[in-house]
Design a protein around this motif. Structure first.
Motif, PDB file in Angstrom:
ATOM      1  N   ARG A  37      46.520  20.175 -10.999  1.00 39.15           N
ATOM      2  CA  ARG A  37      46.718  19.982  -9.554  1.00 39.15           C
ATOM      3  C   ARG A  37      46.977  18.511  -9.213  1.00 39.15           C
ATOM      4  O   ARG A  37      47.838  18.182  -8.419  1.00 39.15           O
ATOM      5  N   VAL A  38      46.216  17.632  -9.871  1.00 35.28           N
ATOM      6  CA  VAL A  38      46.259  16.212  -9.505  1.00 35.28           C
ATOM      7  C   VAL A  38      47.194  15.438 -10.444  1.00 35.28           C
ATOM      8  O   VAL A  38      47.223  15.690 -11.656  1.00 35.28           O
ATOM      9  N   HIS A  39      47.931  14.513  -9.849  1.00 33.47           N
ATOM     10  CA  HIS A  39      48.828  13.639 -10.619  1.00 33.47           C
ATOM     11  C   HIS A  39      48.480  12.200 -10.203  1.00 33.47           C
ATOM     12  O   HIS A  39      48.951  11.703  -9.175  1.00 33.47           O
ATOM     13  N   LEU A  40      47.613  11.576 -11.017  1.00 36.10           N
ATOM     14  CA  LEU A  40      47.042  10.294 -10.584  1.00 36.10           C
ATOM     15  C   LEU A  40      48.066   9.171 -10.451  1.00 36.10           C
ATOM     16  O   LEU A  40      47.970   8.358  -9.525  1.00 36.10           O
ATOM     17  N   ALA A  41      49.057   9.132 -11.339  1.00 33.79           N
ATOM     18  CA  ALA A  41      50.056   8.059 -11.260  1.00 33.79           C
ATOM     19  C   ALA A  41      50.811   8.141  -9.928  1.00 33.79           C
ATOM     20  O   ALA A  41      51.068   7.120  -9.280  1.00 33.79           O
ATOM     21  N   ARG A  42      51.133   9.339  -9.520  1.00 30.91           N
ATOM     22  CA  ARG A  42      51.823   9.524  -8.233  1.00 30.91           C
ATOM     23  C   ARG A  42      50.904   9.110  -7.079  1.00 30.91           C
ATOM     24  O   ARG A  42      51.343   8.474  -6.113  1.00 30.91           O
ATOM     25  N   GLU A  43      49.630   9.442  -7.188  1.00 33.48           N
ATOM     26  CA  GLU A  43      48.683   9.052  -6.128  1.00 33.48           C
ATOM     27  C   GLU A  43      48.590   7.525  -6.026  1.00 33.48           C
ATOM     28  O   GLU A  43      48.502   6.982  -4.922  1.00 33.48           O
ATOM     29  N   MET A  44      48.632   6.844  -7.158  1.00 33.23           N
ATOM     30  CA  MET A  44      48.592   5.367  -7.140  1.00 33.23           C
ATOM     31  C   MET A  44      49.802   4.803  -6.402  1.00 33.23           C
ATOM     32  O   MET A  44      49.690   3.838  -5.637  1.00 33.23           O
ATOM     33  N   GLU A  45      50.962   5.412  -6.627  1.00 31.73           N
ATOM     34  CA  GLU A  45      52.184   4.980  -5.926  1.00 31.73           C
ATOM     35  C   GLU A  45      52.013   5.129  -4.407  1.00 31.73           C
ATOM     36  O   GLU A  45      52.356   4.242  -3.633  1.00 31.73           O
ATOM     37  N   ILE A  46      51.461   6.285  -4.011  1.00 31.18           N
ATOM     38  CA  ILE A  46      51.292   6.570  -2.580  1.00 31.18           C
ATOM     39  C   ILE A  46      50.277   5.598  -1.962  1.00 31.18           C
ATOM     40  O   ILE A  46      50.510   5.031  -0.887  1.00 31.18           O
ATOM     41  N   LEU A  47      49.159   5.384  -2.659  1.00 30.05           N
ATOM     42  CA  LEU A  47      48.150   4.448  -2.145  1.00 30.05           C
ATOM     43  C   LEU A  47      48.754   3.049  -1.977  1.00 30.05           C
ATOM     44  O   LEU A  47      48.514   2.369  -0.970  1.00 30.05           O
ATOM     45  N   THR A  57      53.700  24.538  -7.988  1.00 29.37           N
ATOM     46  CA  THR A  57      54.761  24.568  -9.002  1.00 29.37           C
ATOM     47  C   THR A  57      54.260  23.954 -10.298  1.00 29.37           C
ATOM     48  O   THR A  57      54.486  24.488 -11.396  1.00 29.37           O
ATOM     49  N   ARG A  58      53.551  22.825 -10.181  1.00 34.86           N
ATOM     50  CA  ARG A  58      53.046  22.166 -11.386  1.00 34.86           C
ATOM     51  C   ARG A  58      51.997  23.045 -12.075  1.00 34.86           C
ATOM     52  O   ARG A  58      52.030  23.211 -13.298  1.00 34.86           O
ATOM     53  N   ILE A  59      51.095  23.639 -11.289  1.00 30.80           N
ATOM     54  CA  ILE A  59      50.038  24.481 -11.871  1.00 30.80           C
ATOM     55  C   ILE A  59      50.656  25.708 -12.546  1.00 30.80           C
ATOM     56  O   ILE A  59      50.283  26.075 -13.667  1.00 30.80           O
ATOM     57  N   GLU A  71      52.837  19.370   7.945  1.00 33.89           N
ATOM     58  CA  GLU A  71      54.065  19.555   7.165  1.00 33.89           C
ATOM     59  C   GLU A  71      53.880  18.951   5.769  1.00 33.89           C
ATOM     60  O   GLU A  71      54.275  19.541   4.761  1.00 33.89           O
ATOM     61  N   ARG A  72      53.259  17.757   5.710  1.00 33.85           N
ATOM     62  CA  ARG A  72      53.014  17.124   4.412  1.00 33.85           C
ATOM     63  C   ARG A  72      52.132  18.000   3.535  1.00 33.85           C
ATOM     64  O   ARG A  72      52.359  18.124   2.331  1.00 33.85           O
ATOM     65  N   MET A  73      51.104  18.612   4.144  1.00 36.16           N
ATOM     66  CA  MET A  73      50.205  19.488   3.378  1.00 36.16           C
ATOM     67  C   MET A  73      50.974  20.660   2.769  1.00 36.16           C
ATOM     68  O   MET A  73      50.750  21.030   1.611  1.00 36.16           O
ATOM     69  N   LEU A 109      43.309  15.772   2.181  1.00 39.57           N
ATOM     70  CA  LEU A 109      43.757  16.901   2.987  1.00 39.57           C
ATOM     71  C   LEU A 109      44.771  17.756   2.220  1.00 39.57           C
ATOM     72  O   LEU A 109      44.804  18.978   2.355  1.00 39.57           O
ATOM     73  N   CYS A 110      45.604  17.092   1.414  1.00 45.26           N
ATOM     74  CA  CYS A 110      46.698  17.782   0.737  1.00 45.26           C
ATOM     75  C   CYS A 110      46.271  18.480  -0.553  1.00 45.26           C
ATOM     76  O   CYS A 110      46.807  19.529  -0.890  1.00 45.26           O
ATOM     77  N   ARG A 111      45.316  17.890  -1.293  1.00 40.65           N
ATOM     78  CA  ARG A 111      44.962  18.519  -2.580  1.00 40.65           C
ATOM     79  C   ARG A 111      43.478  18.824  -2.714  1.00 40.65           C
ATOM     80  O   ARG A 111      42.983  19.237  -3.768  1.00 40.65           O
ATOM     81  N   VAL A 135      54.239  20.813   2.061  1.00 42.68           N
ATOM     82  CA  VAL A 135      55.156  20.357   1.001  1.00 42.68           C
ATOM     83  C   VAL A 135      54.362  19.991  -0.250  1.00 42.68           C
ATOM     84  O   VAL A 135      54.757  20.338  -1.379  1.00 42.68           O
ATOM     85  N   SER A 136      53.233  19.320  -0.056  1.00 42.40           N
ATOM     86  CA  SER A 136      52.388  18.947  -1.188  1.00 42.40           C
ATOM     87  C   SER A 136      51.924  20.192  -1.947  1.00 42.40           C
ATOM     88  O   SER A 136      51.888  20.215  -3.182  1.00 42.40           O
ATOM     89  N   SER A 137      51.601  21.243  -1.192  1.00 41.11           N
ATOM     90  CA  SER A 137      51.149  22.487  -1.808  1.00 41.11           C
ATOM     91  C   SER A 137      52.241  23.086  -2.703  1.00 41.11           C
ATOM     92  O   SER A 137      51.946  23.599  -3.789  1.00 41.11           O
ATOM     93  N   VAL A 138      53.495  22.988  -2.267  1.00 44.56           N
ATOM     94  CA  VAL A 138      54.603  23.487  -3.097  1.00 44.56           C
ATOM     95  C   VAL A 138      54.630  22.727  -4.433  1.00 44.56           C
ATOM     96  O   VAL A 138      54.740  23.335  -5.505  1.00 44.56           O
ATOM     97  N   VAL A 139      54.500  21.397  -4.359  1.00 45.11           N
ATOM     98  CA  VAL A 139      54.529  20.586  -5.598  1.00 45.11           C
ATOM     99  C   VAL A 139      53.362  20.990  -6.506  1.00 45.11           C
ATOM    100  O   VAL A 139      53.541  21.244  -7.703  1.00 45.11           O
ATOM    101  N   GLN A 140      52.167  21.066  -5.917  1.00 41.77           N
ATOM    102  CA  GLN A 140      50.984  21.377  -6.723  1.00 41.77           C
ATOM    103  C   GLN A 140      51.069  22.761  -7.352  1.00 41.77           C
ATOM    104  O   GLN A 140      50.786  22.943  -8.537  1.00 41.77           O
TER     105      GLN A 140
HETATM  106  O1  LIG Z   1      53.572  14.418  -5.880  1.00 38.98           O
HETATM  107  C1  LIG Z   1      52.853  15.240  -6.454  1.00 38.98           C
HETATM  108  O2  LIG Z   1      52.902  15.381  -7.695  1.00 38.98           O
HETATM  109  C2  LIG Z   1      51.926  16.071  -5.693  1.00 38.98           C
HETATM  110  O3  LIG Z   1      51.281  16.943  -6.243  1.00 38.98           O
HETATM  111  C3  LIG Z   1      51.723  15.762  -4.243  1.00 38.98           C
HETATM  112  C4  LIG Z   1      50.479  14.922  -4.007  1.00 38.98           C
HETATM  113  C5  LIG Z   1      50.565  14.435  -2.522  1.00 38.98           C
HETATM  114  O4  LIG Z   1      50.039  15.135  -1.662  1.00 38.98           O
HETATM  115  O5  LIG Z   1      51.236  13.413  -2.299  1.00 38.98           O
HETATM  116  C6  LIG Z   1      49.275  15.761  -4.202  1.00 38.98           C
HETATM  117  C7  LIG Z   1      48.550  15.745  -5.364  1.00 38.98           C
HETATM  118  C8  LIG Z   1      48.832  14.826  -6.468  1.00 38.98           C
HETATM  119  O6  LIG Z   1      47.657  14.346  -7.051  1.00 38.98           O
HETATM  120  C9  LIG Z   1      49.758  13.740  -6.074  1.00 38.98           C
HETATM  121  C10 LIG Z   1      50.460  13.756  -4.922  1.00 38.98           C
END
Ligand SMILES: O=C(O)C(=O)C[C@]1(C(=O)O)C=C[C@@H](O)C=C1
Length: 84
Positions: free
Chosen positions: A48-58, A40-42, A29-31, A79-81, A33-38
């Motif tokens: 595809r990648v949003h490093l600041a958000r990834e830092m928050e998640i880590l 939409t952004r693309i 399910e996470r994959m 798995l998600c991106r 939802v993540s695909s929708v975000v990616q």
């Molecule tokens: O939150 C986002 O902006 C996403 O694209 C989702 C997500 C994730 O799977 O959590 C995937 C790729 C991004 O690099 C950061 C986070």
């Protein structure tokens, strides 16, 4: 009622299998939802990648689970991106 060690282990393993099924379902399910975000952004000119958000998640996973939480979050993000 008494029970044997074998029965306790078999019962606990059934519960672990059921939990793993749910965890796998949540990851899938996470994959999605993540695909929708990616996507939409693309589609709106972003990356595809949003490093600041990834830092928050880590950080969130590390806070909850310690150092292995960081590895788990990195695996989830891969798995998600995909690999970066
Ligand atoms: O939150 C986002 O902006 C996403 O694209 C989702 C997500 C994730 O799977 O959590 C995937 C790729 C991004 O690099 C950061 C986070």
């Amino acid at each position: 009622m008494t029970t044997t060690p074998e029965a306790t282990i078999a019962d606990a393993r059934e519960r672990i299998d059921a939990l793993d099924d749910r965890i796998i379902g949540l990851i899938q399910e996470r994959m999605a939802v993540s695909s929708v975000v990616q996507q939409t952004r693309i589609a709106s000119g972003g990356r595809r990648v949003h490093l600041a958000r990834e830092m928050e998640i880590l950080g969130r996973y590390r806070e909850a689970l310690g150092r292995p939480g960081t590895s788990l979050a990195m695996t989830l993000l891969e798995l998600c991106r995909g690999r970066i």
